[in-house]
Design an enzyme around this catalytic site. Structure first.
Site, mmCIF file in Angstrom:
data_model
loop_
_atom_site.group_PDB
_atom_site.id
_atom_site.type_symbol
_atom_site.label_atom_id
_atom_site.label_comp_id
_atom_site.label_asym_id
_atom_site.label_seq_id
_atom_site.Cartn_x
_atom_site.Cartn_y
_atom_site.Cartn_z
ATOM 1 N N ASP A 46 0.900 -1.203 0.179
ATOM 2 C CA ASP A 46 -0.154 0.034 0.079
ATOM 3 C C ASP A 46 0.909 1.234 0.021
ATOM 4 O O ASP A 46 2.091 1.433 0.417
ATOM 5 C CB ASP A 46 -0.819 -0.020 1.320
ATOM 6 C CG ASP A 46 -2.079 -1.089 1.195
ATOM 7 O OD1 ASP A 46 -2.069 -1.929 0.154
ATOM 8 O OD2 ASP A 46 -3.032 -0.805 1.996
ATOM 9 N N HIS A 191 3.701 -2.268 3.048
ATOM 10 C CA HIS A 191 3.653 -1.160 2.490
ATOM 11 C C HIS A 191 4.896 -1.063 1.645
ATOM 12 O O HIS A 191 5.984 -1.197 2.101
ATOM 13 C CB HIS A 191 3.298 -0.080 3.682
ATOM 14 C CG HIS A 191 2.145 0.117 4.346
ATOM 15 N ND1 HIS A 191 1.984 -1.256 5.143
ATOM 16 C CD2 HIS A 191 0.879 0.692 4.222
ATOM 17 C CE1 HIS A 191 0.527 -0.782 5.734
ATOM 18 N NE2 HIS A 191 0.058 0.214 4.979
HETATM 19 ZN ZN LIG Z 1 -2.651 3.323 3.149
#
Ligand SMILES: [Zn+2]
Length: 226
Positions: A46, A191
Site C-alpha cells: 500500500d 507497504h
Molecule cells: Zn494506506
C-alpha cells in the site's frame, strides 16, 4: 529417412510425456493441501509508489518470481509515474487506494468518489490499466465507503494478515507474524511507502522463502478472488 523420423517422433513423445509427468516448478517441493491444490497467498503493498522502496521491492519480487498487488495513491503516482509503469510491466496488479489517502470516517460518498475517480484516471493514463480493486486507507469501511466503491465499480479489499510494517515493526516480528498466521487464501498487508526506515524489503527476503518452503503459490488479489 522414415526410421530417423520415427526416432525423432519417439524422442518428442518421450519429452512430452516427461514434461507432463513432472510436477510444476519441480525444483521446489509443493506441499499440497488435502484436496491436492497448492495453498495460495496474496502479498499486497500500500501507499506507493515510492522512489525509496518500490524499486527494491520489485527487484525482490522478480528474484523470486512472485506476482503481487499494489494499492497505489494518486499523489504518489504523480511523483513516480515510471514506477507505476514498472509495476504493471512486471506483471503485478494495481489497485486504487484513493488520491490523497484521507481519513474516511467522516467523508461523504461523493467526495470519496472524486478521490477514487481522480486516481482511476491517473492509473489509466500513466499505466494503461483499469483498476477494479479498492482498498480504503486504514481499512475504514463506512456506508459511504461501500457506496463509493459500488458506484465506481470497485470491489472492496481489506487484508487478513497485518505485518505492521507501517509501524516499523522489526523484521523478526514480521516473520513471526507470517509464520503464526499464514494459511490458504490469506491476503498479507505490506507497504512500499512508509515514513522512516522501512523493514519491508528485509522482511520480504525472509518471508517469501519461508512461504515458498511451506508450499504457497503467490497470486494477485484479483486471482485470489476469482
Ligand atoms: Zn494506506
Amino acid at each position: 529417412m522414415g526410421l530417423i523420423r520415427r526416432r525423432i517422433g519417439a524422442l518428442l513423445l518421450t519429452i512430452l510425456t516427461l514434461g507432463l509427468t513432472l510436477p510444476r516448478g519441480n525444483a521446489v517441493p509443493i506441499t499440497a493441501k488435502e484436496n491436492g491444490s497448492p495453498k495460495r497467498i496474496a502479498l499486497t503493498f500500500d501507499d506507493g509508489p515510492s522512489t525509496r522502496y518500490t524499486g527494491e521491492i520489485l527487484d525482490i519480487l522478480k528474484e523470486y518470481g512472485v506476482k503481487a498487488t499494489f494499492f497505489t495513491v494518486g499523489v504518489n503516482i504523480e511523483k513516480a509515474p515510471d514506477l507505476l509503469r514498472r509495476i504493471v510491466s512486471e506483471g503485478h496488479e494495481i489497485g486504487n487506494h484513493t488520491y490523497s489517502h484521507p481519513h474516511l470516517q467522516k467523508m461523504d460518498a461523493a467526495t470519496l468518489a472524486e478521490e477514487l475517480a481522480r486516481t482511476d484516471a491517473l492509473i489509466r493514463r500513466v499505466a494503461g490499466v483499469s483498476p477494479t480493486l479498492f482498498r480504503p486507507p486504514e481499512g475504514v469501511v463506512t456506508t459511504s465507503v461501500k457506496a463509493a466503491a459500488q458506484g465506481g465499480g470497485y470491489r472492496l479489499v481489506l487484508w487478513s494478515i497485518d505485518t505492521r510494517d507501517w509501524a516499523l515493526n522489526p523484521v523478526s516480528d514480521i516473520l513471526q507474524t507470517v509464520k503464526r498466521e499464514a494459511s490458504d487464501g490469506d491476503i498479507i498487508l505490506f507497504h512500499d511507502w512508509v515514513a522512516g526506515r522501512s523493514p519491508t524489503p528485509d522482511a520480504l527476503r525472509q518471508v517469501i522463502p519461508w512461504l515458498i518452503a511451506e508450499g504457497y503459490e503467490f497470486v494477485t488479489v484479483g486471482q485470489l478472488m476469482q
